[in-house]
Design a protein around this motif. Structure first.
Motif, PDB file in Angstrom:
ATOM      1  N   VAL A 114       0.368  -0.987  -0.185  1.00  0.00           N
ATOM      2  CA  VAL A 114      -0.207   0.209   0.412  1.00  0.00           C
ATOM      3  C   VAL A 114       0.810   1.115  -0.428  1.00  0.00           C
ATOM      4  O   VAL A 114       2.024   1.246   1.145  1.00  0.00           O
ATOM      5  CB  VAL A 114      -0.435   0.097   1.294  1.00  0.00           C
ATOM      6  N   VAL A 115       0.409   2.112  -0.796  1.00  0.00           N
ATOM      7  CA  VAL A 115       2.223   3.225  -0.671  1.00  0.00           C
ATOM      8  C   VAL A 115      -0.400   4.406  -0.292  1.00  0.00           C
ATOM      9  O   VAL A 115      -0.785   4.617  -1.033  1.00  0.00           O
ATOM     10  CB  VAL A 115       2.279   3.811  -1.851  1.00  0.00           C
ATOM     11  N   GLY A 116       0.150   6.050  -0.226  1.00  0.00           N
ATOM     12  CA  GLY A 116      -0.735   6.547  -0.006  1.00  0.00           C
ATOM     13  C   GLY A 116       0.257   7.813  -1.143  1.00  0.00           C
ATOM     14  O   GLY A 116       0.419   8.249  -1.173  1.00  0.00           O
ATOM     15  N   THR A 117      -0.708   9.071  -0.815  1.00  0.00           N
ATOM     16  CA  THR A 117      -0.620  10.143  -1.869  1.00  0.00           C
ATOM     17  C   THR A 117       0.836  11.033  -1.083  1.00  0.00           C
ATOM     18  O   THR A 117       1.167  11.044  -2.407  1.00  0.00           O
ATOM     19  CB  THR A 117      -1.698  11.001  -1.677  1.00  0.00           C
ATOM     20  N   GLY A 118       0.814  10.884  -0.359  1.00  0.00           N
ATOM     21  CA  GLY A 118       1.976  11.784   0.490  1.00  0.00           C
ATOM     22  C   GLY A 118       3.460  10.834   0.063  1.00  0.00           C
ATOM     23  O   GLY A 118       4.661  11.472  -0.916  1.00  0.00           O
ATOM     24  N   ARG A 119       3.275   9.715  -0.366  1.00  0.00           N
ATOM     25  CA  ARG A 119       4.537   8.758  -0.592  1.00  0.00           C
ATOM     26  C   ARG A 119       4.838   8.988  -1.950  1.00  0.00           C
ATOM     27  O   ARG A 119       5.877   9.148  -2.838  1.00  0.00           O
ATOM     28  CB  ARG A 119       4.038   7.514  -0.600  1.00  0.00           C
ATOM     29  N   LEU A 120       3.673   8.410  -3.349  1.00  0.00           N
ATOM     30  CA  LEU A 120       3.457   9.323  -4.414  1.00  0.00           C
ATOM     31  C   LEU A 120       4.194  11.001  -4.424  1.00  0.00           C
ATOM     32  O   LEU A 120       5.034  10.575  -5.409  1.00  0.00           O
ATOM     33  CB  LEU A 120       2.145   9.341  -4.572  1.00  0.00           C
ATOM     34  N   LEU A 121       3.680  11.975  -3.821  1.00  0.00           N
ATOM     35  CA  LEU A 121       4.438  12.947  -3.779  1.00  0.00           C
ATOM     36  C   LEU A 121       6.024  12.940  -3.793  1.00  0.00           C
ATOM     37  O   LEU A 121       6.900  13.383  -4.816  1.00  0.00           O
ATOM     38  CB  LEU A 121       3.809  13.950  -3.419  1.00  0.00           C
ATOM     39  N   VAL A 122       6.179  12.028  -2.799  1.00  0.00           N
ATOM     40  CA  VAL A 122       7.979  12.416  -2.708  1.00  0.00           C
ATOM     41  C   VAL A 122       8.490  11.204  -3.695  1.00  0.00           C
ATOM     42  O   VAL A 122       9.849  11.434  -4.116  1.00  0.00           O
ATOM     43  CB  VAL A 122       7.903  10.889  -1.562  1.00  0.00           C
ATOM     44  N   GLU A 123       8.522   9.969  -4.375  1.00  0.00           N
ATOM     45  CA  GLU A 123       8.529   9.533  -5.726  1.00  0.00           C
ATOM     46  C   GLU A 123       8.771   9.926  -6.399  1.00  0.00           C
ATOM     47  O   GLU A 123       9.862  10.220  -7.309  1.00  0.00           O
ATOM     48  CB  GLU A 123       7.809   8.141  -5.734  1.00  0.00           C
ATOM     49  N   ALA A 124       7.511  11.094  -6.918  1.00  0.00           N
ATOM     50  CA  ALA A 124       7.339  11.823  -7.900  1.00  0.00           C
ATOM     51  C   ALA A 124       8.458  12.629  -7.821  1.00  0.00           C
ATOM     52  O   ALA A 124       9.433  13.512  -8.896  1.00  0.00           O
ATOM     53  CB  ALA A 124       6.221  12.711  -7.859  1.00  0.00           C
ATOM     54  N   LYS A 125       8.741  14.164  -6.916  1.00  0.00           N
ATOM     55  CA  LYS A 125      10.132  14.479  -6.734  1.00  0.00           C
ATOM     56  C   LYS A 125      11.667  14.163  -6.418  1.00  0.00           C
ATOM     57  O   LYS A 125      12.267  14.097  -6.855  1.00  0.00           O
ATOM     58  CB  LYS A 125      10.073  14.712  -4.604  1.00  0.00           C
ATOM     59  N   ARG A 126      11.203  12.748  -6.083  1.00  0.00           N
ATOM     60  CA  ARG A 126      12.410  11.792  -6.107  1.00  0.00           C
ATOM     61  C   ARG A 126      13.270  11.127  -8.203  1.00  0.00           C
ATOM     62  O   ARG A 126      14.254  11.764  -8.473  1.00  0.00           O
ATOM     63  CB  ARG A 126      12.793  10.507  -5.803  1.00  0.00           C
ATOM     64  N   ALA A 127      11.928  11.695  -8.530  1.00  0.00           N
ATOM     65  CA  ALA A 127      12.350  11.183  -9.652  1.00  0.00           C
ATOM     66  C   ALA A 127      12.289  12.406 -10.978  1.00  0.00           C
ATOM     67  O   ALA A 127      12.010  12.862 -12.035  1.00  0.00           O
ATOM     68  CB  ALA A 127      10.945  10.630 -10.406  1.00  0.00           C
ATOM     69  N   PHE A 128      12.366  13.476 -10.450  1.00  0.00           N
ATOM     70  CA  PHE A 128      12.413  14.906 -11.013  1.00  0.00           C
ATOM     71  C   PHE A 128      11.205  15.430 -11.424  1.00  0.00           C
ATOM     72  O   PHE A 128      11.064  15.827 -12.259  1.00  0.00           O
ATOM     73  CB  PHE A 128      13.710  15.407 -11.758  1.00  0.00           C
ATOM     74  N   LEU A 129       9.870  15.279 -11.336  1.00  0.00           N
ATOM     75  CA  LEU A 129       8.248  15.287 -11.695  1.00  0.00           C
ATOM     76  C   LEU A 129       8.186  16.508 -11.027  1.00  0.00           C
ATOM     77  O   LEU A 129       6.889  17.172 -11.450  1.00  0.00           O
ATOM     78  CB  LEU A 129       7.456  14.681 -11.698  1.00  0.00           C
TER      79      LEU A 129
END
Length: 161
Positions: A114-129
Motif C-alpha cells: 500500500v502507498v499513499g498520496t504523500g509517498r507518491l509525491l515523495v517518489e515524484a520529487k525523487r523522479a524530478f517530476l
C-alpha cells in the motif's frame, strides 16, 4: 514501477492540484475500479475529479470479475472494497489508498503493498517530476483533502523539506 490500483481519495486529491500525470510517469499501468470512477465523478467536492477521466484517458477503468468478498464489503465502502478486490484480481504491485482503515485491511488482511498520496509525491520529487512536495500538500489541504499534521511532517521529512 508496474501496476497500481487507485482509490478515489488520492485521485481527487491529485486532480485538485493538477498532478494526475504523476501516476502515468511512475507506473506502467494505472487501474481504477468502475466503482471508484463513479465515486470520483459524483459529489460536489470532486469538481476536478468530474473531468478527470476525460483528461486522463490512460487511466484504465476496470470491472471486477466477481464482486468483492463479504469481508471487504462489510468493512469498507464500495470504492475501497473494489480497489482492493481489483488489486487482488490483477495481482497489482501497489494499491494507492489514503484512508487508514482501508490501508490496514489491504496490508494486514490481504497482504497488499500500500502507498499513499504523500509517498507518491515523495517518489515524484525523487523522479524530478515535481520540485517540492510541501506546496502540493498544502494545496490539497486547502482543497479539503485531510492529512494529519504528523503524517505531513513525516512526508516532508522524507522529501527532505
Amino acid at each position: 514501477m508496474s501496476v497500481i490500483v487507485c482509490n478515489a481519495g488520492p485521485l481527487i486529491a491529485l486532480a485538485g492540484v493538477g498532478q494526475i500525470p504523476i501516476l502515468r510517469h511512475l507506473f506502467r499501468t494505472v487501474l481504477v475500479a468502475s466503482e471508484v470512477r463513479a465515486e470520483v465523478e459524483a459529489g460536489e467536492r470532486t469538481r476536478a475529479g468530474a473531468r478527470l477521466f476525460d483528461a486522463a484517458p490512460w487511466l484504465q477503468v476496470a470491472e471486477l470479475a466477481r464482486p468483492a468478498d463479504r469481508l471487504l464489503s462489510s468493512l469498507l465502502d464500495a470504492g475501497e472494497a473494489a480497489t482492493i478486490a481489483l488489486a487482488l484480481e490483477r495481482t497489482a504491485a501497489l494499491v494507492l489508498i489514503d484512508e487508514p482503515k482501508a490501508r490496514r485491511v489491504a496490508r494486514d488482511v490481504y497482504h497488499l503493498a500500500v502507498v499513499g498520496t504523500g509517498r507518491l509525491l515523495v517518489e515524484a520529487k525523487r523522479a524530478f517530476l515535481i520540485g517540492q512536495v510541501g506546496p502540493l500538500i498544502e494545496q490539497m489541504r486547502e482543497n479539503g483533502y485531510w492529512m494529519g499534521d504528523k503524517i505531513v511532517e513525516a512526508i516532508l521529512r522524507e522529501a527532505g523539506e
